[in-house]
Enzyme design. Structure first.
Site, PDB file in Angstrom:
ATOM      1  N   VAL A  64     -49.234 -18.636   6.983  1.00 51.16           N
ATOM      2  CA  VAL A  64     -48.834 -18.664   5.570  1.00 51.16           C
ATOM      3  C   VAL A  64     -49.991 -18.408   4.603  1.00 51.16           C
ATOM      4  CG1 VAL A  64     -46.974 -20.287   6.107  1.00 51.16           C
ATOM      5  CG2 VAL A  64     -49.097 -21.152   5.108  1.00 51.16           C
ATOM      6  N   LYS A  65     -51.183 -18.080   5.099  1.00 44.88           N
ATOM      7  CA  LYS A  65     -52.302 -17.836   4.195  1.00 44.88           C
ATOM      8  C   LYS A  65     -52.213 -16.409   3.613  1.00 44.88           C
ATOM      9  CE  LYS A  65     -54.013 -21.976   4.601  1.00 44.88           C
ATOM     10  NZ  LYS A  65     -53.882 -22.701   5.774  1.00 44.88           N
TER      11      LYS A  65
END
Ligand SMILES: *Cc1c(COP(=O)(O)O)cnc(C)c1O
Length: 388
Positions: free
Chosen positions: A184-185
């Site tokens: 999710v970065k």
């Protein structure tokens, strides 16, 4: 009208470019750490302006190596925010040192240098600032403390690839910086991390520790006339990044600029569209033109001016089929740290207050403007009863 399908909190921007890059590596005959990882490391040094980059299999692994390379161990203290992910504190425990939690500033939600000064003792060895959501921490103040006291700065830059502090990219400021490429970065390799530093000695130590404590990269042994031998000099770890994942990283890097631009546009739309709602606090925007916010997350706060609590707000958004996340629950109130460090309520006032207010909204380059409008309309409906 409520939507029928769920709008996820996050969708990674993975397309044919990544699939093709992985396919090529998979069929190349060399799939673990090798030339593709090396090339990914080189590209990151160019992006952040650091001398060295070392690819690892997570940011957590990278932070662990950073503390080991700096010789942090039992008897040492490491100052970190409580307003962060568990990894920032756990790596300190892994090396046998003591995490000391400092408070954050109400405006930026990053480490409060004044509280850091108060928490410094003779045992303080490292300060780990977190560039929360991509907003750079007060590096000048922290570097000032470092110079006065001879303390190292390791930056948890899990949110901050692309962030710039006073004209200098995050990744070339502290002694060691660690990025995350978790799913999710803002740049992902599915799982992965990158350590950057300008210090050749620290770089070499971390490189050796990242691969079993061997003196040479394993892949050198397999090169054409790679009969070269190695020595085991440390009880190292298994933290290397394979070429298959580095290939995803390289493909992601090629669209990084465009994606960061999309994040900026989406951030502006949220900032504009959610303006003036009583009790809803918007995230800070850097006033300094030499400061770049990486906009990894868009975090709003549901404050006292509203009739409902943050948790109620989150559950109502979920009824509108909108995914959210909480960044972060204060670490010092988690059972592990209460038990091992004796931390308690009423010790970090800003962290404790903000921890009850924050909500991360759906925010990623693939979020359509229609979906973003739906999020904003739903929020208005919940908070001020505006008809959607
Ligand atoms: C995601 C995150 C980490 C951990 O990153 P991994 O790559 O999953 O190990 C560390 N610190 C912060 C602030 C994070 O958000």
């Amino acid at each position: 009208m409520k939507r029928r399908t769920y709008l996820p909190f996050y969708v990674p921007d993975i397309g044919e470019e990544e699939v093709e890059a992985v396919r090529e590596v998979l069929l190349s005959g060399w799939i673990t750490t090798g030339p593709v990882t090396e090339s990914f490391e080189r590209k990151i040094t160019e992006l952040v302006g650091a001398k060295f980059a070392l690819a690892v299999n997570s940011c957590t692994a990278g932070l662990h190596l950073a503390l080991l390379a700096l010789g942090v161990g039992p008897g040492d203290e490491v100052i970190i925010p409580s307003f962060t992910f568990a990894a920032t504190a756990n790596v300190v425990l892994h090396v046998g040192a003591k995490p000391v939690f400092a408070d954050i500033k109400e405006d930026s939600l990053t480490l409060d240098p004044k509280d850091v000064e108060r928490k410094i003792t003779k045992r303080t060895k490292v300060i780990i600032p977190v560039h929360f959501a991509g907003f750079p921490a007060d590096m000048d103040d922290l570097l000032g403390i470092k110079v006065k006291k001879g303390i190292f700065i390791v930056e948890d830059a899990a949110h901050a690839l692309g962030s710039v502090y006073e004209g200098i990219p995050i990744g070339s400021i502290g002694d060691i910086t660690v990025f995350s490429f978790h799913a999710v970065k803002n740049l992902t390799t599915a799982e992965g991390g990158m350590i950057t530093t300008d210090n050749p000695v620290l770089n070499e130590r971390m490189r050796v520790l990242s691969l079993h404590g061997l003196t040479r990269d394993a892949w050198l042994r397999y090169r054409a006339n790679g009969a070269s031998s190695y020595q085991v000099i440390r009880a190292g770890y298994k933290y290397n990044m394979p070429d298959v994942l580095a290939a995803i990283g390289l493909a992601q890097l090629r669209k990084f600029k465009a994606n960061q631009r999309k994040r900026k546009i989406l951030a502006r739309r949220y900032l504009e569209g959610l303006k003036g709602i009583p009790g809803l606090k918007l995230p800070p925007v850097p006033r300094d033109p030499l400061m770049v916010h990486a906009w990894h997350l868009f975090v709003i706060r549901i404050t006292e001016g509203t009739e409902i609590s943050r948790d109620e707000f989150v559950s109502q958004l979920s009824e509108f089929r909108i995914g959210t996340s909480i960044h972060f629950q204060p670490l010092h109130l988690e059972p592990l740290y209460r038990k091992t460090l004796g931390t308690k309520e009423d010790s970090l006032p800003v962290t404790e207050k903000v921890g009850k207010e924050v909500v991360s909204l759906p925010f990623y380059p693939r979020l359509s403007e229609e979906d973003q409008d739906y999020v904003m309309e739903s929020i208005k409906k919940i908070l001020i009863g505006v008809k959607v």
